[in-house]
Design a protein around this motif. Structure first.
Motif, short mmCIF file in Angstrom:
data_model
loop_
_atom_site.label_atom_id
_atom_site.label_comp_id
_atom_site.label_asym_id
_atom_site.label_seq_id
_atom_site.Cartn_x
_atom_site.Cartn_y
_atom_site.Cartn_z
N LEU A 5 5.17 -26.40 8.07
CA LEU A 5 6.57 -26.54 8.45
C LEU A 5 7.29 -25.23 8.17
O LEU A 5 7.19 -24.71 7.07
CB LEU A 5 7.26 -27.65 7.64
CG LEU A 5 6.71 -29.06 7.77
CD1 LEU A 5 7.33 -29.95 6.69
CD2 LEU A 5 7.03 -29.63 9.14
N HIS A 6 8.01 -24.73 9.11
CA HIS A 6 8.86 -23.56 8.89
C HIS A 6 8.16 -22.42 8.15
O HIS A 6 8.66 -21.92 7.15
CB HIS A 6 10.13 -23.95 8.15
CG HIS A 6 10.89 -25.07 8.79
ND1 HIS A 6 11.49 -24.96 10.01
CD2 HIS A 6 11.12 -26.33 8.37
CE1 HIS A 6 12.08 -26.10 10.32
NE2 HIS A 6 11.86 -26.95 9.34
N TRP A 7 6.98 -22.07 8.54
CA TRP A 7 6.24 -20.93 8.01
C TRP A 7 5.73 -21.10 6.59
O TRP A 7 5.33 -20.15 5.96
CB TRP A 7 7.07 -19.65 8.09
CG TRP A 7 7.74 -19.46 9.38
CD1 TRP A 7 7.16 -19.09 10.56
CD2 TRP A 7 9.12 -19.66 9.68
NE1 TRP A 7 8.09 -19.07 11.56
CE2 TRP A 7 9.30 -19.40 11.05
CE3 TRP A 7 10.21 -20.05 8.93
CZ2 TRP A 7 10.53 -19.50 11.68
CZ3 TRP A 7 11.43 -20.15 9.55
CH2 TRP A 7 11.58 -19.88 10.91
N ALA A 8 5.78 -22.27 6.06
CA ALA A 8 5.27 -22.47 4.70
C ALA A 8 4.35 -23.68 4.68
O ALA A 8 4.47 -24.57 5.49
CB ALA A 8 6.44 -22.69 3.73
N ILE A 9 3.43 -23.69 3.76
CA ILE A 9 2.50 -24.80 3.64
C ILE A 9 2.78 -25.53 2.33
O ILE A 9 2.80 -24.91 1.27
CB ILE A 9 1.05 -24.31 3.68
CG1 ILE A 9 0.76 -23.68 5.05
CG2 ILE A 9 0.10 -25.45 3.39
CD1 ILE A 9 -0.60 -23.03 5.15
N VAL A 10 3.00 -26.83 2.45
CA VAL A 10 3.16 -27.69 1.28
C VAL A 10 1.97 -28.63 1.28
O VAL A 10 1.82 -29.44 2.18
CB VAL A 10 4.49 -28.47 1.32
CG1 VAL A 10 4.58 -29.43 0.13
CG2 VAL A 10 5.68 -27.52 1.33
N ILE A 47 13.93 -28.85 2.04
CA ILE A 47 14.25 -27.95 0.93
C ILE A 47 12.96 -27.54 0.22
O ILE A 47 12.79 -26.36 -0.13
CB ILE A 47 15.24 -28.61 -0.05
CG1 ILE A 47 16.60 -28.81 0.63
CG2 ILE A 47 15.38 -27.79 -1.33
CD1 ILE A 47 17.58 -29.65 -0.16
N VAL A 48 12.05 -28.48 0.02
CA VAL A 48 10.78 -28.17 -0.65
C VAL A 48 9.99 -27.14 0.16
O VAL A 48 9.38 -26.23 -0.40
CB VAL A 48 9.96 -29.45 -0.92
CG1 VAL A 48 8.56 -29.11 -1.39
CG2 VAL A 48 10.69 -30.32 -1.94
N VAL A 49 10.02 -27.26 1.48
CA VAL A 49 9.35 -26.28 2.34
C VAL A 49 9.96 -24.90 2.12
O VAL A 49 9.23 -23.91 1.99
CB VAL A 49 9.41 -26.71 3.82
CG1 VAL A 49 9.01 -25.57 4.74
CG2 VAL A 49 8.55 -27.93 4.05
#
Length: 114
Positions: A5-10, A47-49
């Motif tokens: 999501l949005h260039w980040a991996i959670v 927000i976490v992303v």
């Protein structure tokens, strides 16, 4: 399993991976407890992303679906969602329940990220 999501991996943490990913982590950890049917959870998830991206290399960010792992939620006293837990050195250092501002989560992370 990863969610992009949005260039980040959670990464998704499970009952089986909890000890390895959260308790034994060599960095501070943020864990988001959520469920797909929870609208406020969607707000915290975004927000976490953002935090995963901003704190990459300093803090590990995970999420766990309480519908899939109710025993983990119960074990850690999660009675409502969204809830975010903070871990450092294998210990629960604090939590927030409900929708909280990104700045509130950042302030908590800044205590643990070095």
């Amino acid at each position: 399993m990863h969610i992009l999501l949005h260039w980040a991996i959670v990464e998704v943490v499970t009952a089986c991976s909890w000890t390895e990913l959260v308790v034994a982590a060599d960095k501070p950890v943020l864990v988001e407890f959520w469920a797909p049917s929870c609208v406020p959870c969607q707000m915290i998830s975004s927000i976490v992303v953002e935090l995963a991206k901003e704190y990459a290399g300093k803090v590990l960010c995970y999420r766990i679906n309480i519908d899939d792992y109710p025993n983990v939620a119960s074990q850690y006293g999660i009675t409502s969602i969204p809830t975010v837990l903070f871990y450092k050195d294998g210990e629960n250092k604090g939590s927030f329940t409900g929708v909280v501002a990104k700045s509130t989560l950042c302030a908590a992370l800044n205590k643990y990220a070095e």
